[in-house]
Design an enzyme around this catalytic site. Structure first.
Site, short mmCIF file in Angstrom:
data_model
loop_
_atom_site.label_atom_id
_atom_site.label_comp_id
_atom_site.label_asym_id
_atom_site.label_seq_id
_atom_site.Cartn_x
_atom_site.Cartn_y
_atom_site.Cartn_z
N ASN A 39 0.81 -1.22 0.00
CA ASN A 39 0.00 0.00 0.00
C ASN A 39 0.83 1.27 0.00
O ASN A 39 0.31 2.37 0.06
CB ASN A 39 -0.96 0.00 1.20
CG ASN A 39 -0.23 0.15 2.54
OD1 ASN A 39 0.99 -0.03 2.60
ND2 ASN A 39 -0.97 0.46 3.58
N LYS A 41 3.73 4.11 -1.46
CA LYS A 41 4.02 4.83 -2.69
C LYS A 41 5.32 4.33 -3.32
O LYS A 41 6.23 3.94 -2.61
CB LYS A 41 4.15 6.32 -2.34
CG LYS A 41 4.50 7.24 -3.48
CD LYS A 41 4.64 8.65 -2.95
CE LYS A 41 5.10 9.66 -3.95
NZ LYS A 41 5.61 9.23 -5.21
N LYS A 43 5.68 2.09 -6.29
CA LYS A 43 5.72 0.84 -7.06
C LYS A 43 5.95 1.12 -8.55
O LYS A 43 6.86 0.55 -9.17
CB LYS A 43 4.41 0.06 -6.85
CG LYS A 43 4.19 -0.37 -5.41
CD LYS A 43 2.86 -1.04 -5.19
CE LYS A 43 1.67 -0.12 -5.26
NZ LYS A 43 1.59 0.85 -4.15
N THR A 44 5.16 2.00 -9.11
CA THR A 44 5.32 2.35 -10.53
C THR A 44 6.64 3.07 -10.75
O THR A 44 7.34 2.82 -11.74
CB THR A 44 4.13 3.21 -11.00
OG1 THR A 44 2.93 2.43 -10.91
CG2 THR A 44 4.31 3.69 -12.43
N THR A 45 7.00 3.94 -9.84
CA THR A 45 8.26 4.67 -9.96
C THR A 45 9.45 3.71 -9.97
O THR A 45 10.39 3.87 -10.76
CB THR A 45 8.40 5.69 -8.81
OG1 THR A 45 7.28 6.58 -8.86
CG2 THR A 45 9.68 6.48 -8.92
N ARG A 53 16.97 1.84 -16.55
CA ARG A 53 18.21 1.05 -16.49
C ARG A 53 18.34 0.17 -17.73
O ARG A 53 19.39 0.12 -18.37
CB ARG A 53 18.21 0.20 -15.22
CG ARG A 53 19.44 -0.69 -15.09
CD ARG A 53 19.39 -1.46 -13.79
NE ARG A 53 19.59 -0.56 -12.67
CZ ARG A 53 19.15 -0.78 -11.43
NH1 ARG A 53 18.48 -1.88 -11.16
NH2 ARG A 53 19.39 0.08 -10.48
N PHE A 94 -8.71 5.94 -14.03
CA PHE A 94 -8.96 5.13 -12.85
C PHE A 94 -10.34 4.48 -12.92
O PHE A 94 -11.32 5.12 -13.30
CB PHE A 94 -8.87 5.98 -11.58
CG PHE A 94 -7.47 6.45 -11.29
CD1 PHE A 94 -6.51 5.57 -10.80
CD2 PHE A 94 -7.10 7.76 -11.52
CE1 PHE A 94 -5.22 6.00 -10.53
CE2 PHE A 94 -5.82 8.21 -11.24
CZ PHE A 94 -4.87 7.31 -10.76
N TRP A 96 -12.32 3.76 -10.63
CA TRP A 96 -13.32 4.38 -9.75
C TRP A 96 -13.90 5.65 -10.37
O TRP A 96 -14.93 6.13 -9.94
CB TRP A 96 -12.78 4.65 -8.36
CG TRP A 96 -11.53 5.48 -8.31
CD1 TRP A 96 -11.44 6.84 -8.35
CD2 TRP A 96 -10.19 5.00 -8.22
NE1 TRP A 96 -10.14 7.24 -8.29
CE2 TRP A 96 -9.34 6.14 -8.19
CE3 TRP A 96 -9.62 3.74 -8.15
CZ2 TRP A 96 -7.96 6.03 -8.11
CZ3 TRP A 96 -8.25 3.64 -8.06
CH2 TRP A 96 -7.43 4.76 -8.04
N GLU A 131 0.14 -1.83 -12.71
CA GLU A 131 -1.20 -1.85 -12.10
C GLU A 131 -2.06 -3.03 -12.58
O GLU A 131 -3.29 -2.99 -12.47
CB GLU A 131 -1.95 -0.53 -12.35
CG GLU A 131 -1.16 0.72 -12.03
CD GLU A 131 -1.02 1.02 -10.55
OE1 GLU A 131 -1.38 0.17 -9.72
OE2 GLU A 131 -0.54 2.12 -10.22
#
Length: 199
Positions: A39, A41, A43-45, A53, A94, A96, A131
């Site tokens: 949960n 911040k 993950k995508t970064t 790389r 998104f 939602w 995601e």
């Protein structure tokens, strides 16, 4: 040399021997399955960092963005001109926001076809399924189909999966699993997401 210096040197010698042993035993070469979940911040970064790389070494990379595709993405903007990068976007935003299961499923299935093509291409060194965990959780994608595509990909291809609540079967088959844990998030204190920092 003081006692403290001697103890430090002995400790570092033990550590070096341990690391050297691990390096010597790491002899298998193949692509990896990596999962960035949790949960927190980043993950995508983290995935985009690995994309950078791989591109830096001249490898071909494919990125599928399942949710945040309509958002600005600084990493994508910076790397988009690299001829070795291919990005496919679900482009519904998104789930939602859309609140339409039928159209979200259709959009997901369309971009999944691009992902499957990438997962079959031995020229693509790294594939990021950004995601995708939500797509499996919401039932937009069949978990067994995703697992089969991961299992049957080229041996040298690495795949990164990002998103919260990663599927247990996918986590079990992964080589590396990193869980980002939220201790505090500025957004929860009312701070707006910042361009160039959060996206």
């Amino acid at each position: 040399m003081t006692d403290r210096d001697t103890r430090h040197q002995q400790s570092m010698q033990k550590l070096k021997a341990h690391v050297d042993d691990k390096v010597a035993n790491a002899t298998e070469e193949r692509g990896l399955l990596m999962v960035f979940t949790g949960n927190g911040k980043g993950k995508t970064t983290a995935a985009w960092g690995t994309v950078t790389r791989a591109l830096g070494y001249g490898y071909k990379v494919g990125v599928i963005q399942f949710i945040k595709g309509l958002w600005e993405c600084g990493e994508r903007e910076r790397l988009n001109d690299d001829a070795n990068l291919e990005v496919a976007i679900m482009a519904t935003g998104f789930t939602w926001d859309t609140q339409n299961r039928e159209s979200d499923t259709k959009a997901c299935q369309e971009v999944w076809q691009e992902a499957k093509r990438m997962l079959e291409d031995p020229e693509i060194y790294l594939v990021v399924l950004d995601e995708i965990t939500y797509m499996m959780k919401y039932g937009y994608l069949d978990v067994a189909e995703v697992i089969a595509a991961l299992e049957n990909r080229p041996a040298e291809q690495t795949v990164i999966i990002t998103g919260r609540n990663a599927n247990r079967e996918v986590v079990a088959m992964a080589d590396t699993v990193t869980e980002m844990q939220e201790t505090r998030h500025a957004f929860n204190a009312g701070l707006k997401a910042r361009r160039g920092i959060d996206f």
